[in-house]
Design a protein around this motif. Structure first.
Motif, PDB file in Angstrom:
ATOM      1  N   LEU A  72      26.142  -6.700 141.115  1.00 32.58           N
ATOM      2  CA  LEU A  72      26.934  -7.385 142.147  1.00 32.58           C
ATOM      3  C   LEU A  72      26.900  -6.569 143.439  1.00 32.58           C
ATOM      4  O   LEU A  72      26.688  -7.109 144.529  1.00 32.58           O
ATOM      5  N   SER A  73      27.091  -5.263 143.314  1.00 31.59           N
ATOM      6  CA  SER A  73      27.146  -4.443 144.531  1.00 31.59           C
ATOM      7  C   SER A  73      25.766  -4.389 145.196  1.00 31.59           C
ATOM      8  O   SER A  73      25.666  -4.377 146.425  1.00 31.59           O
ATOM      9  N   GLN A  74      24.712  -4.446 144.382  1.00 31.18           N
ATOM     10  CA  GLN A  74      23.356  -4.489 144.957  1.00 31.18           C
ATOM     11  C   GLN A  74      23.173  -5.788 145.771  1.00 31.18           C
ATOM     12  O   GLN A  74      22.635  -5.766 146.875  1.00 31.18           O
ATOM     13  N   ALA A  75      23.662  -6.889 145.211  1.00 33.73           N
ATOM     14  CA  ALA A  75      23.508  -8.177 145.903  1.00 33.73           C
ATOM     15  C   ALA A  75      24.289  -8.186 147.221  1.00 33.73           C
ATOM     16  O   ALA A  75      23.834  -8.725 148.223  1.00 33.73           O
ATOM     17  N   GLY A 303      29.076 -26.128 152.904  1.00 42.82           N
ATOM     18  CA  GLY A 303      28.333 -25.294 153.859  1.00 42.82           C
ATOM     19  C   GLY A 303      27.923 -23.927 153.332  1.00 42.82           C
ATOM     20  O   GLY A 303      27.667 -23.009 154.119  1.00 42.82           O
ATOM     21  N   PHE A 304      27.880 -23.781 152.003  1.00 40.03           N
ATOM     22  CA  PHE A 304      27.423 -22.521 151.425  1.00 40.03           C
ATOM     23  C   PHE A 304      26.126 -22.746 150.651  1.00 40.03           C
ATOM     24  O   PHE A 304      25.864 -23.853 150.172  1.00 40.03           O
ATOM     25  N   LYS A 305      25.357 -21.649 150.512  1.00 41.14           N
ATOM     26  CA  LYS A 305      24.138 -21.719 149.706  1.00 41.14           C
ATOM     27  C   LYS A 305      24.336 -20.842 148.471  1.00 41.14           C
ATOM     28  O   LYS A 305      24.600 -19.636 148.612  1.00 41.14           O
ATOM     29  N   PRO A 306      24.249 -21.445 147.253  1.00 42.49           N
ATOM     30  CA  PRO A 306      24.412 -20.607 146.054  1.00 42.49           C
ATOM     31  C   PRO A 306      23.249 -19.610 145.945  1.00 42.49           C
ATOM     32  O   PRO A 306      22.094 -20.017 146.059  1.00 42.49           O
ATOM     33  N   LEU A 307      23.565 -18.321 145.731  1.00 42.86           N
ATOM     34  CA  LEU A 307      22.504 -17.315 145.646  1.00 42.86           C
ATOM     35  C   LEU A 307      22.281 -16.811 144.228  1.00 42.86           C
ATOM     36  O   LEU A 307      21.162 -16.740 143.748  1.00 42.86           O
ATOM     37  N   GLN A 308      23.389 -16.427 143.568  1.00 39.01           N
ATOM     38  CA  GLN A 308      23.240 -15.801 142.246  1.00 39.01           C
ATOM     39  C   GLN A 308      24.463 -16.119 141.391  1.00 39.01           C
ATOM     40  O   GLN A 308      25.543 -16.381 141.946  1.00 39.01           O
ATOM     41  N   ARG A 309      24.279 -16.051 140.059  1.00 35.84           N
ATOM     42  CA  ARG A 309      25.417 -16.280 139.162  1.00 35.84           C
ATOM     43  C   ARG A 309      25.492 -15.140 138.157  1.00 35.84           C
ATOM     44  O   ARG A 309      24.455 -14.693 137.660  1.00 35.84           O
ATOM     45  N   PHE A 310      26.714 -14.742 137.833  1.00 34.90           N
ATOM     46  CA  PHE A 310      26.930 -13.696 136.825  1.00 34.90           C
ATOM     47  C   PHE A 310      27.853 -14.250 135.742  1.00 34.90           C
ATOM     48  O   PHE A 310      28.954 -14.712 136.054  1.00 34.90           O
ATOM     49  N   PHE A 311      27.388 -14.212 134.476  1.00 32.16           N
ATOM     50  CA  PHE A 311      28.155 -14.783 133.357  1.00 32.16           C
ATOM     51  C   PHE A 311      28.615 -13.679 132.403  1.00 32.16           C
ATOM     52  O   PHE A 311      27.967 -12.632 132.292  1.00 32.16           O
ATOM     53  N   VAL A 318      32.079 -17.826 135.174  1.00 34.76           N
ATOM     54  CA  VAL A 318      30.981 -17.416 136.064  1.00 34.76           C
ATOM     55  C   VAL A 318      31.551 -16.883 137.380  1.00 34.76           C
ATOM     56  O   VAL A 318      32.523 -17.419 137.909  1.00 34.76           O
ATOM     57  N   ASP A 319      30.978 -15.786 137.856  1.00 30.21           N
ATOM     58  CA  ASP A 319      31.218 -15.335 139.230  1.00 30.21           C
ATOM     59  C   ASP A 319      29.951 -15.673 140.005  1.00 30.21           C
ATOM     60  O   ASP A 319      28.863 -15.180 139.676  1.00 30.21           O
ATOM     61  N   ALA A 320      30.091 -16.549 141.001  1.00 28.14           N
ATOM     62  CA  ALA A 320      28.922 -16.999 141.768  1.00 28.14           C
ATOM     63  C   ALA A 320      28.909 -16.320 143.136  1.00 28.14           C
ATOM     64  O   ALA A 320      29.973 -16.114 143.733  1.00 28.14           O
ATOM     65  N   ILE A 321      27.709 -15.979 143.613  1.00 22.81           N
ATOM     66  CA  ILE A 321      27.602 -15.460 144.984  1.00 22.81           C
ATOM     67  C   ILE A 321      27.030 -16.576 145.850  1.00 22.81           C
ATOM     68  O   ILE A 321      25.974 -17.133 145.542  1.00 22.81           O
ATOM     69  N   TRP A 322      27.757 -16.895 146.905  1.00 20.19           N
ATOM     70  CA  TRP A 322      27.326 -17.914 147.868  1.00 20.19           C
ATOM     71  C   TRP A 322      27.167 -17.246 149.244  1.00 20.19           C
ATOM     72  O   TRP A 322      27.915 -16.329 149.589  1.00 20.19           O
ATOM     73  N   LYS A 323      26.211 -17.787 149.999  1.00 18.37           N
ATOM     74  CA  LYS A 323      26.014 -17.273 151.365  1.00 18.37           C
ATOM     75  C   LYS A 323      26.382 -18.386 152.349  1.00 18.37           C
ATOM     76  O   LYS A 323      26.098 -19.568 152.088  1.00 18.37           O
ATOM     77  N   VAL A 324      26.982 -18.018 153.489  1.00 23.56           N
ATOM     78  CA  VAL A 324      27.256 -19.036 154.509  1.00 23.56           C
ATOM     79  C   VAL A 324      25.915 -19.541 155.027  1.00 23.56           C
ATOM     80  O   VAL A 324      25.066 -18.751 155.454  1.00 23.56           O
ATOM     81  N   ASP A 325      25.721 -20.841 154.938  1.00 21.23           N
ATOM     82  CA  ASP A 325      24.415 -21.443 155.223  1.00 21.23           C
ATOM     83  C   ASP A 325      24.190 -21.571 156.728  1.00 21.23           C
ATOM     84  O   ASP A 325      25.128 -21.858 157.460  1.00 21.23           O
TER      85      ASP A 325
END
Ligand SMILES: C[S@@+](CC[C@H](N)C(=O)[O-])C[C@H]1O[C@@H](n2cnc3c(N)ncnc32)[C@H](O)[C@@H]1O
Length: 325
Positions: A72-75, A303-311, A318-325
């Motif tokens: 997560l911290s790397q992402a 208005g977000f772009k899904p980047l990664q998911r952690f299960f 799930v903890d999802a990482i989204w980026k502002v698109d």
């Protein structure tokens, strides 16, 4: 920012609590705002909920944070620039502390800005987190999500990473979650990140048990809001005249909790008299469960772009990482 303990508190919290309580109890059907569960007693009972055998959510998300914080911290730090890590509804930060540790171990330049409506939560975090993580730069903000988020985004011009964990988004209907994410996006800038936790649809019995525990802790959590109204808003609820009821609908994914009036009764809050019919309910809280496709849709719609998911290992959460698109 520094590690000194300055708590920013909105002055009109109590007036707002009164107004929103009366609005909810004078509506048809009656409802309460779940953000008011969290006074010092509510915070303590919520910690007991998190430790309950039936409440699988905490262990599932804890497992993600404990074992995948490095990823997560790397992402979050992939572009190497300094940032503000803003946590909405931080609670006791027992999960996010793993991410904070990982970021500090990697010598990342960031400030931690926990936001919570509970004053007790913020003073506790400001006092205790620096003892565990002496290098942490922390500034707590006490108040409602968006009031404080506006302040938080003005603290610096660094990029923002927003943490919204513990399935707090689940305490909104899907329509409210869409409004929430759209408003959040408006306050952020392109490439800012959101790490957001969702409880996933699963066996309905398992979900229901988490909100209807045998030990009656969830019951106490709900009844404590009536007690809080008695203490802070001069109410006279008799807690014995209300019963906790929870339901889960596997089709919609909505788990709902209610307090049921056990008799025809009048309750006074200050000078206002509120009538409850026998078996009338107060809708207390929703805990919305999601399918993975619902989550991606929510990101795209707002208005977000899904980047990664952690299960977790069971894929409960799930903890999802989204980026502002
Ligand atoms: C379910 S707890 C989760 C805590 C933590 N995120 C976790 O995962 O363990 C929800 C937290 O959000 C806070 N909260 C709820 N509604 C809020 C609101 N509208 N604005 C700010 N904080 C809120 C509560 O005080 C509580 O500490």
């Amino acid at each position: 920012m520094s590690t000194t303990t300055t708590i920013e508190t909105t002055t009109d919290n109590k007036t707002q609590f009164l107004q929103e309580t009366l609005t909810g109890l004078q509506s048809e059907p009656k409802f309460m705002r779940s953000k008011y569960f969290y006074d010092a007693t509510g915070d303590r009972i919520f910690q007991q909920i998190m430790e309950m055998e039936e409440y699988y959510l905490t262990n599932a998300e804890m497992e993600i944070l404990r074992y995948q914080s490095a990823q997560l911290s790397q992402a979050i730090t992939a572009d190497g620039t300094a940032f503000d890590l803003i946590e909405l509804g931080a609670g006791d930060a027992t999960k996010s502390i793993h991410l904070l540790k990982s970021l500090l171990d990697n010598k990342m330049e960031f400030s931690y800005v926990p936001i919570d409506i509970s004053e007790h939560v913020i003073s506790d975090l400001e006092e205790n987190l620096p003892k565990k993580l002496p290098e942490l730069d922390i500034k707590g903000l006490n108040g409602d999500y968006f009031d404080m988020l506006k302040k938080a985004t003005q603290l610096s011009d660094r990029r923002k990473v927003v943490l919204f964990m513990g399935a707090n988004i689940g305490n909104m209907t899907i329509a409210d979650a869409e409004d929430f994410c759209s408003s959040l996006k408006q306050l952020l800038s392109p490439n800012d990140l959101l790490i957001i936790g969702f409880d996933l649809k699963k066996n309905p019995q398992q979900i229901l048990a988490a909100y209807n525990d045998k030990g009656g802790i969830t019951r106490s959590f709900n009844l404590n809001l009536l007690q809080r109204i008695n203490k802070e808003l001069d109410g006279n609820f008799n807690l014995e005249n209300f019963e906790h009821y929870a339901s889960y609908d596997p089709a919609s994914g909505a788990c709902k909790s209610y307090l049921i009036s056990l008799k025809n009764q009048i309750v006074n809050i200050g000078r206002q008299a509120i009538h409850f019919a026998e078996n009338e309910y107060i809708f207390m809280e929703i805990s919305q469960k999601y399918a993975l496709s619902d989550i991606d849709q929510l990101a795209e719609k707002t208005g977000f772009k899904p980047l990664q998911r952690f299960f977790d290992q069971h894929q409960y959460f799930v903890d999802a990482i989204w980026k502002v698109d």
